[in-house]
Write a protein that holds these residues in place. Structure first.
Motif, PDB file in Angstrom:
ATOM      1  N   VAL A  30       0.845  -1.188   0.000  1.00 45.60           N
ATOM      2  CA  VAL A  30       0.000   0.000   0.000  1.00 45.60           C
ATOM      3  C   VAL A  30       0.883   1.241   0.000  1.00 45.60           C
ATOM      4  O   VAL A  30       1.826   1.332   0.790  1.00 45.60           O
ATOM      5  CB  VAL A  30      -0.919   0.005   1.245  1.00 45.60           C
ATOM      6  N   VAL A  42      -8.298  -5.068  -3.201  1.00 44.48           N
ATOM      7  CA  VAL A  42      -7.306  -4.215  -2.543  1.00 44.48           C
ATOM      8  C   VAL A  42      -7.064  -2.953  -3.365  1.00 44.48           C
ATOM      9  O   VAL A  42      -6.853  -1.866  -2.815  1.00 44.48           O
ATOM     10  CB  VAL A  42      -5.995  -4.992  -2.309  1.00 44.48           C
ATOM     11  N   ARG A  79      -9.181  -1.291  -4.843  1.00 39.74           N
ATOM     12  CA  ARG A  79     -10.300  -0.356  -4.680  1.00 39.74           C
ATOM     13  C   ARG A  79     -10.236   0.418  -3.368  1.00 39.74           C
ATOM     14  O   ARG A  79     -11.161   1.174  -3.046  1.00 39.74           O
ATOM     15  CB  ARG A  79     -11.624  -1.127  -4.769  1.00 39.74           C
ATOM     16  N   LEU A  80      -9.163   0.246  -2.624  1.00 43.31           N
ATOM     17  CA  LEU A  80      -9.042   0.930  -1.334  1.00 43.31           C
ATOM     18  C   LEU A  80      -8.465   2.337  -1.448  1.00 43.31           C
ATOM     19  O   LEU A  80      -8.349   3.034  -0.440  1.00 43.31           O
ATOM     20  CB  LEU A  80      -8.176   0.100  -0.387  1.00 43.31           C
ATOM     21  N   THR A 120      -9.045   5.467   0.983  1.00 43.89           N
ATOM     22  CA  THR A 120      -9.438   5.009   2.315  1.00 43.89           C
ATOM     23  C   THR A 120      -8.391   5.419   3.344  1.00 43.89           C
ATOM     24  O   THR A 120      -7.195   5.220   3.137  1.00 43.89           O
ATOM     25  CB  THR A 120      -9.587   3.477   2.339  1.00 43.89           C
ATOM     26  N   LEU A 122     -11.621   1.033   9.234  1.00 44.53           N
ATOM     27  CA  LEU A 122     -10.830   0.408   8.173  1.00 44.53           C
ATOM     28  C   LEU A 122     -11.277  -1.028   7.909  1.00 44.53           C
ATOM     29  O   LEU A 122     -11.402  -1.436   6.750  1.00 44.53           O
ATOM     30  CB  LEU A 122      -9.346   0.433   8.542  1.00 44.53           C
ATOM     31  N   ARG A 146     -14.357  -1.099   5.770  1.00 47.83           N
ATOM     32  CA  ARG A 146     -14.092  -0.658   4.397  1.00 47.83           C
ATOM     33  C   ARG A 146     -13.355  -1.740   3.605  1.00 47.83           C
ATOM     34  O   ARG A 146     -13.660  -1.973   2.428  1.00 47.83           O
ATOM     35  CB  ARG A 146     -13.263   0.638   4.432  1.00 47.83           C
ATOM     36  N   VAL A 147     -12.402  -2.412   4.235  1.00 48.19           N
ATOM     37  CA  VAL A 147     -11.678  -3.487   3.550  1.00 48.19           C
ATOM     38  C   VAL A 147     -12.632  -4.627   3.208  1.00 48.19           C
ATOM     39  O   VAL A 147     -12.593  -5.180   2.102  1.00 48.19           O
ATOM     40  CB  VAL A 147     -10.504  -3.998   4.411  1.00 48.19           C
ATOM     41  N   ALA A 161     -14.629  -3.788   0.207  1.00 49.89           N
ATOM     42  CA  ALA A 161     -13.862  -3.764  -1.043  1.00 49.89           C
ATOM     43  C   ALA A 161     -13.445  -5.152  -1.507  1.00 49.89           C
ATOM     44  O   ALA A 161     -13.390  -5.418  -2.713  1.00 49.89           O
ATOM     45  CB  ALA A 161     -12.624  -2.881  -0.874  1.00 49.89           C
ATOM     46  N   THR A 162     -13.142  -6.042  -0.566  1.00 50.68           N
ATOM     47  CA  THR A 162     -12.584  -7.349  -0.941  1.00 50.68           C
ATOM     48  C   THR A 162     -13.597  -8.481  -0.914  1.00 50.68           C
ATOM     49  O   THR A 162     -13.354  -9.541  -1.490  1.00 50.68           O
ATOM     50  CB  THR A 162     -11.413  -7.716  -0.012  1.00 50.68           C
ATOM     51  N   ILE A 187      -3.701  -6.038   5.843  1.00 47.48           N
ATOM     52  CA  ILE A 187      -3.921  -4.592   5.768  1.00 47.48           C
ATOM     53  C   ILE A 187      -3.923  -3.971   7.167  1.00 47.48           C
ATOM     54  O   ILE A 187      -3.429  -2.850   7.360  1.00 47.48           O
ATOM     55  CB  ILE A 187      -5.221  -4.295   5.002  1.00 47.48           C
TER      56      ILE A 187
END
Length: 295
Positions: free
Chosen positions: A48, A78, A80-81, A84, A90, A93-94, A97-98, A111
């Protein structure tokens, strides 16, 4: 209580998870944080690019499946984060996205480890960071609270009580200028390795979690009596701490874990036992991660 085997131990007598993480100073205003996380079933690498404190905002993310089954949508998620912030929320949100495909839990945990790495490096002016060159603990403590806005009262060391110990005893620190202001293009500014193990031993479940990096050294061991579901051993070694002489104070709190019942509420109770402004954030995280593996 009736003890049931954790999912990671079904069909096996022991389980191990290994993490290797590092930070590269790849951008003028951002870092690249990389984590390789593996267990007995699969392995991933997540990288990241993120801004430092106070936003910890992800600029770009990528994931590689290294071994075992990792669903393609998890890997792609990942990416698409971007945008963020690695702060509260977090995990949710992860997950959004995943998704919940194979390997999603391992990627999420990677993450989370990246978010922790992000709180170990800063981008202060170099001339200011040089105050850490002589190993002056008080200077480093002031740099910490300047470089990371979320530190105050996050643990005993950064509480008023911790601050008050300066000048009353010998305090040693391994902190160095590069952690506060790394050189342009510097690789592996910060490096961390962790090993988590669960194993059955003579009617007990032994939990072990170690963490070693530039400024920390932890080796935590718990044992759970399988007949009662209670913790009957709680101890750890801390060969390296950011502020030896201050960080040492909350380490004794691990004894509060003795006799605790390992149930669904323990993860909340350990906040009072190990965390907050009277505790140690690293000891809390290492313990909480072990309890997560028990689910």
């Amino acid at each position: 209580m009736m003890w049931s085997d954790p999912a990671v131990l079904r069909g096996r007598t022991h389980y191990a998870r290994v993490m290797e993480g590092w930070v590269d100073n790849t951008h003028g205003d951002a870092f690249t944080h990389t984590v390789r996380l593996s267990d007995d079933d699969r392995a991933v690498e997540v990288a990241v690019v993120a801004l430092p404190s106070p936003t910890y905002e992800i600029r770009d993310g990528r994931c590689r499946a290294l071994a075992g089954a990792i669903a393609p949508e998890v890997v792609e998620g990942v990416g698409r984060l971007a945008g963020t912030a690695m702060v509260g929320g977090l995990t949710r949100r992860v997950a959004e996205a995943t998704g919940a495909g194979e390997g999603a839990g391992l990627v999420l945990d990677a993450i989370v480890e990246i978010a922790r790495l992000a709180r170990q490096v800063a981008k202060l002016p170099r001339e200011r960071a040089e105050r850490a060159a002589g190993g002056d603990a008080w200077e480093c403590w002031q740099l910490d609270t300047t470089g990371w806005s979320d530190l105050p009262n996050s643990c005993f060391t950064y509480s008023d009580a911790g601050r008050a110990l300066f000048g009353t005893r010998t305090i040693a620190t391994p902190m160095r200028p590069d952690l506060y202001s790394p050189r342009a293009g510097q690789h592996r500014v910060f490096e961390r390795s962790k090993v988590a193990r669960l194993e059955r031993v003579a009617g007990r479940l032994r939990l072990f979690h170690s963490m070693h990096d530039n400024v920390h050294g932890f080796e935590v061991t718990y044992e759970i009596d399988l007949a009662s579901g209670r913790i009957v051993r709680a101890e750890h070694l801390t060969p390296k701490l950011p502020y030896m002489g201050i960080c040492t104070e909350p380490q004794r709190k691990i004894s509060a874990m003795l006799g605790e019942t390992v149930d669904g509420g323990l993860r909340k109770r350990i906040q009072a036992h190990l965390g907050g402004p009277t505790g140690c954030a690293q000891l809390y995280d290492l313990t909480a991660d072990l309890l997560t593996l028990l689910s």
